[in-house]
Design an enzyme around this catalytic site. Structure first.
Site, PDB file in Angstrom:
ATOM      1  N   SER B 458       0.868  -1.182   0.000  1.00  0.00           N
ATOM      2  CA  SER B 458       0.000   0.000   0.000  1.00  0.00           C
ATOM      3  C   SER B 458       0.897   1.222   0.000  1.00  0.00           C
ATOM      4  O   SER B 458       1.799   1.337   0.835  1.00  0.00           O
ATOM      5  CB  SER B 458      -0.881   0.007   1.244  1.00  0.00           C
ATOM      6  OG  SER B 458      -1.551  -1.214   1.362  1.00  0.00           O
ATOM      7  N   CYS B 630      -6.799  -1.119   7.580  1.00  0.00           N
ATOM      8  CA  CYS B 630      -5.653  -1.606   6.812  1.00  0.00           C
ATOM      9  C   CYS B 630      -4.708  -2.379   7.720  1.00  0.00           C
ATOM     10  O   CYS B 630      -4.386  -1.932   8.815  1.00  0.00           O
ATOM     11  CB  CYS B 630      -4.916  -0.439   6.155  1.00  0.00           C
ATOM     12  SG  CYS B 630      -3.519  -0.996   5.152  1.00  0.00           S
ATOM     13  N   ASP B 675      -8.192  -2.810   3.337  1.00  0.00           N
ATOM     14  CA  ASP B 675      -6.989  -3.131   2.561  1.00  0.00           C
ATOM     15  C   ASP B 675      -6.183  -4.023   3.492  1.00  0.00           C
ATOM     16  O   ASP B 675      -5.379  -3.554   4.289  1.00  0.00           O
ATOM     17  CB  ASP B 675      -6.229  -1.837   2.224  1.00  0.00           C
ATOM     18  CG  ASP B 675      -4.948  -2.109   1.432  1.00  0.00           C
ATOM     19  OD1 ASP B 675      -4.175  -1.159   1.231  1.00  0.00           O
ATOM     20  OD2 ASP B 675      -4.723  -3.266   1.020  1.00  0.00           O
ATOM     21  N   TRP B 677      -4.163  -7.866   4.474  1.00  0.00           N
ATOM     22  CA  TRP B 677      -3.345  -8.951   3.932  1.00  0.00           C
ATOM     23  C   TRP B 677      -3.112 -10.008   4.993  1.00  0.00           C
ATOM     24  O   TRP B 677      -3.162  -9.761   6.183  1.00  0.00           O
ATOM     25  CB  TRP B 677      -2.002  -8.387   3.432  1.00  0.00           C
ATOM     26  CG  TRP B 677      -1.302  -7.533   4.426  1.00  0.00           C
ATOM     27  CD1 TRP B 677      -0.592  -7.951   5.529  1.00  0.00           C
ATOM     28  CD2 TRP B 677      -1.228  -6.106   4.444  1.00  0.00           C
ATOM     29  NE1 TRP B 677      -0.099  -6.885   6.222  1.00  0.00           N
ATOM     30  CE2 TRP B 677      -0.448  -5.736   5.591  1.00  0.00           C
ATOM     31  CE3 TRP B 677      -1.718  -5.083   3.619  1.00  0.00           C
ATOM     32  CZ2 TRP B 677      -0.174  -4.400   5.910  1.00  0.00           C
ATOM     33  CZ3 TRP B 677      -1.434  -3.764   3.936  1.00  0.00           C
ATOM     34  CH2 TRP B 677      -0.670  -3.436   5.075  1.00  0.00           C
TER      35      TRP B 677
END
Lengths: 308, 678
Positions: B458, B630, B675, B677
């Site tokens: 990002s 995020c 966002d 992961w």
């Protein structure tokens, strides 16, 4: 606590009382609800049903691409014109969404380098295009309705159509002819649709305007259905593409001079060129060859007898 | 007649004469008709040859179509039958491919349309030795069977007393995740056959047409066949045992200009850079900053800045930067040593299937060194199909047996793979070291290893402030595995070593931008709530820079709230100066930081959120705030979501279900973005 009780005892998704969770004033929700019926109707047109079943003929698919080209060219031009307009700016995503160039490449693939003169705008498409041009100039807020109808659709069911078309028409796996369906700058269709909805909801609109937009979206669906119906009608007059007999049809990347439809178009143009092409096409066909050979043989035999 | 011959252009004499009776026109017509007659005659006698069809092994011509697939299998010597429920032909195509695969394993398969056969005969499959029924079932519409599978579906539903013991089966489902009843038909057939007593010999495969059906199918099939072989105790045949897809070509006298040295697409594209830059043509960005972010602690968090001047690359805060890392040199050298190969030999791997679009598994010609460094993944634990294919090169039979076992679908095999390969994080080098009898040829290994993937980060900057610079915030991955080896994250270690000047050369990073949908609201007056602990702060550094810029432009900026978390205030409070500066300038209206390990009990972002529930609810419910999460997907994102549910329940008077719906609605409308992961 009263509210909680009420909420629990009440209907499953109705949140009456202090918490109005659904925000039914959100444009994205109004549009989804307002177009639900017409969306179902569009899905159930003969053309679309056949398409999903893999029953789509190449000629119709190509004409469909032509219709899309005119539609998106008009829409994207009006979008460019209105990209700073407060009623459209939040939805301006040219890199991610715009289809005109992709469609141009698809048409070049289907019709060859002279594609621009090989295509024309059909009556139903023209009506659609005229409407888009008109609102782009006179009432740009309604452009939202058309953008929503087309782009959101392309990012949803449109992806299914791509796979169906690829298999049914035996298009190359490298994607030629289907670039319209390829949104290279959109990594996640789901994520993008969510972003798009949030942007629609950021538009500052009064309830009346929102209703107008919903009505225009319904109209957009109707324009699309008329194009489908027009294609369906055309489909009835095109003869079935026979597999074994008939003139060989040019395949993906094949020789366009073998295409009967292209040939028909050039027939209007150069007469001798057309005649030559027909002759060559006939001669390429095994039946034609046999016929010609037989004819020459008999002619030679008769000539020999005649001259003796 | 002589007269006519010498004077053929005069029609009059011809017309006047009684003989010959035929004019030119008559002659033409006659010959044409004769030609047609001859053609018709000929076409009646000779059947048109059909060159594309191979001669089928049908010994006796049956006048009536065989509806018993059992009889057909017996007659044609087939032991594997692949039924397909197909609407647009994909499942049928997969079925055909699977039936062809069978012969590589010494078996014979046939594809079959369930509509054409009496499916009630399924129980008779046990009459055939080593038989197997594979089902490729597509789901259609609202979880429905395809037209040709409707009868089979009805039969399955209606016949509860059917005894299918002795029937070996496996199912591959074709579906699409955008539909609610994802792979319903495949799942149903898989479950139902088991209920009726049949034996599942491999797990249900689920193909997702929304992402990549072909990939899903190929992956499933790669693991499926080894499982089948294991089950039947069958080994792949002699020549075909290696089932090589590519053929090795060694180059001796090649012009080095034609050899790939790490380019992704066009050769020399790293030397002659030409826009536009994308996944196939990355831009070599110069590293202008590479500093450590944390003040202490065992980890290494870093901030890098990549210069994109002159590339015409544009980005927006929230987008991702993709980088193409390379493998650790030491690892590559060790692989060359252990397999006794000259890493600088120039080779090509050419696809044996000439029809395929994929000519090589990676850019060729190239050297082994380049392939192992730039193109192949040598750090992730290899997949089971790799083990299966390499097993033949283990000279110790015990090793060979273990490798094949780990590739099978037996519970012991799966457990062994899980513990010996996955839990122990054994990469290919570790496997070669721990199985000394395993020495495959380097080219076959290169064919089997997956491609080295680009990594995405990002972007931690705003293009409004830094139009020519892309900032990255990342933590270096390194840990010790159960075998005592050190595992280093490929990209993070590679980035760490991209010091600004390396031996007098500027460090460069091949990169491109992948647009994301993680965006600040269009209206600057819209409040935002950002939750980004650890390196999850990356996009928010960009968001905050952008909000600050908007403020400087004189725009009215809504509330901007940040929830950050780290371990220790004095160690890894990254971007502390930037955040506190933003708070001072009132770009950040609220900054909440959780230091998880600075006190006895763990304090995370979700705890701070609960402490600020009124503010959050006010912003979300009445002021149209956009929420952004995020960072870590597995734990943090889930915990934060639950915290939102709890706030909605408490302050909104909702039940858990309603709160869940509320948040889901926010997601659909793009007001709750993630966002994250793993």
């Amino acid at each position: 606590m009263e509210e909680t009780q009420g909420a629990v005892n009440g209907e499953a998704s109705e949140y009456e009382g202090s918490v109005d969770v659904l925000s039914p004033e959100d444009l994205s929700e109004l549009l989804a609800a307002g177009t639900k019926e017409v969306h179902e109707k569009a899905e159930n047109t003969q053309f679309v049903k056949d398409f999903l079943r893999g029953r789509i003929r190449k000629e119709l698919f190509k004409l469909g691409a032509v219709a899309l080209y005119y539609t998106y060219s008009a829409m994207e031009e009006e979008i460019e014109r209105n990209k700073e307009h407060p009623y459209f700016a939040p939805l301006y995503f040219p890199q991610e969404l715009h289809r005109r160039d992709a469609l141009a490449r698809d048409l070049e693939f289907f019709y060859g380098p002279g594609w621009q003169s090989a295509i024309s705008c059909s009556p139903a498409t023209q009506l659609y295009v005229d409407r888009i041009r008109r609102i782009g100039r006179e009432d740009p807020v309604l452009l939202v309705a058309h953008a929503y109808t087309r782009y959101m659709g392309d990012l949803s069911g449109g992806q299914v159509l791509k796979k169906v078309a690829q298999r049914a028409l035996k298009l190359p796996p490298t994607g030629e002819g289907l670039e319209f369906y390829q949104f290279d700058a959109v990594h996640s269709a789901k994520g993008f649709k969510q972003l798009y909805r949030s942007r629609m909801n950021e538009l500052e609109l009064d309830p009346e305007t929102k209703q107008k937009i919903v009505a225009e979206a319904v109209r957009a669906f109707q324009f699309n259905m008329e194009v489908f119906d027009e294609l369906d009608e055309i489909g009835k007059s095109i003869p079935e593409e026979a597999m074994d007999a008939g003139l060989p049809v040019h395949g993906a990347g094949g020789d366009i001079s073998k295409c009967p439809y292209y040939a028909a178009k050039t027939a209007a143009g150069g007469g001798t060129e057309y005649a030559c092409q027909v002759a060559m096409a006939v001669l390429r066909h095994p039946t034609g060859q046999v016929l010609f050979a037989a004819w020459v043989a008999v002619l030679a035999g008769l000539a020999a007898w005649y001259l003796m | 007649m002589a007269d006519v011959e010498t004077d053929p252009t005069h029609p009059e004499p011809m017309a006047n004469e009684e003989e010959p009776l035929i004019s030119n026109l008559d002659l033409f017509l006659f010959t044409l008709i004769a030609g047609l007659v001859i053609y018709w005659f000929m076409s009646r006698k000779k059947p048109e040859p059909i060159p594309e069809f191979k001669k089928l092994d049908t010994p006796t011509a049956t006048s009536t179509r065989e509806t018993s697939f059992i009889e057909k299998m017996k007659k044609t010597g087939k032991n594997i039958i692949v039924f397909y429920g197909s609407q647009t032909g994909t499942a049928e195509e997969f079925a055909n491919r699977l039936s062809k695969d069978a012969q590589r394993y010494g078996m014979k398969g046939m594809a079959a349309d369930p509509e054409e056969y009496d499916m009630a005969e399924l129980s008779r499959l046990s009459e055939i030795e080593n038989s197997l029924a594979i089902f490729c079932m597509a789901t259609y519409g609202e979880g429905d069977p395809t037209d040709n599978a409707q009868d089979f579906y009805d039969w399955l539903q209606e016949n509860g007393e059917e005894d299918l013991s002795g029937v070996n089966f496996t199912v591959f489902g074709l579906g699409n995740k955008t539909y609610e009843h994802y792979n319903a038909m495949g799942a149903y057939v898989d479950k139902r056959l088991e209920e009726l007593g049949a034996k599942r010999i491999f797990d249900l495969g689920m193909g997702d047409d929304d992402s990549n059906l072909e990939d899903d199918f190929v992956s499933w099939r790669e693991q499926f066949w080894p499982a089948v072989c294991e089950h039947f105790g069958v080994e792949a045949l002699g020549d075909d045992s290696s089932i090589r897809q590519y053929e090795l070509k060694e180059h001796t006298d090649l012009n080095m200009n034609k050899v790939y040295t790490g380019e992704i697409g066009r050769i020399k594209s790293f030397e002659n850079q030409k826009p536009p830059f994308d996944a196939k043509n990355p831009f070599l960005a110069t590293v202008t900053v590479n500093r450590k972010l944390n003040k202490a602690g065992g980890r290494h968090l870093m901030h890098l800045e990549l210069d994109i001047t002159g590339s015409k690359i544009r980005y927006e805060s929230g987008d991702h930067v993709a980088v193409f890392p390379t493998n650790d040199t030491a690892l590559v050298i060790k692989l060359g040593q252990i397999l006794g190969v000259d890493l600088d030999s120039v080779i090509s791997l050419n696809n044996l299937d000439e029809e395929s679009n994929k000519k090589h598994p990676f850019p060729c010609p190239t050297s082994y060194r380049t392939a192992l460094t730039h193109y192949l993944d040598i750090t992730h634990p290899p997949r089971t199909n790799v083990l299966y294919e390499l097993a033949q090169y283990a000279s110790d039979p015990k090793d060979q047996e273990n490798m094949r076992k780990m590739a099978s679908s037996s519970p012991e095999g799966k457990a062994l793979y899980q513990s010996w390969v996955l839990d122990a994080c054994r990469n290919i080098l570790a496997i070669l070291e721990d199985l000394p009898s395993l020495r495959p040829p380097m080219d076959h290994l290169c064919e089997l290893l997956p491609r080295l993937q680009a990594r995405y980060y990002s972007i931690a900057s705003s293009s409004k402030i830094h139009p020519n610079s892309i900032h990255i915030c990342a933590v270096v991955v390194e840990y010790e595995t159960k075998t005592g080896r050190l595992h280093n994250g490929v990209a993070t270690n590679w980035l760490k070593n991209k010091t600004v000047v390396n031996n007098g050369h500027k460090s460069t990073v091949p990169m491109y931008i992948r647009k994301s949908q993680f965006r600040l609201p269009f209206k600057s007056t819209n409040p935002v709530i950002m939750v980004g602990p650890g390196t999850g702060i990356a996009p928010f550094v960009g968001f905050i820079q952008e909000r600050g810029w908007l403020k400087e432009q004189g725009k009215e900026v809504g509330e901007t709230v940040m929830f950050f978390g780290c371990r220790h205030k004095n160690e890894d409070f990254i971007y502390q100066e930037e955040l506190e500066e933003a708070k001072k300038k009132e770009v950040l209206t609220n900054l909440h930081v959780a230091f998880s390990r600075d006190q006895e009990q763990k304090v995370y972002v979700q705890h701070l959120m609960r402490n600020n529930k009124e503010d959050i609810w006010r912003l979300v419910h009445s002021q149209n705030a956009h929420i952004y999460i995020c960072g870590d997907a597995k734990n943090m994102a889930k915990d934060v979501q639950v915290a939102f549910y709890e706030i909605a329940e408490e302050l909104g008077g909702l039940t858990r279900t309603q709160a869940t719906d509320y948040i889901k609605k926010l997601m659909t409308k793009g007001r709750y973005s993630q966002d994250v992961w793993s």
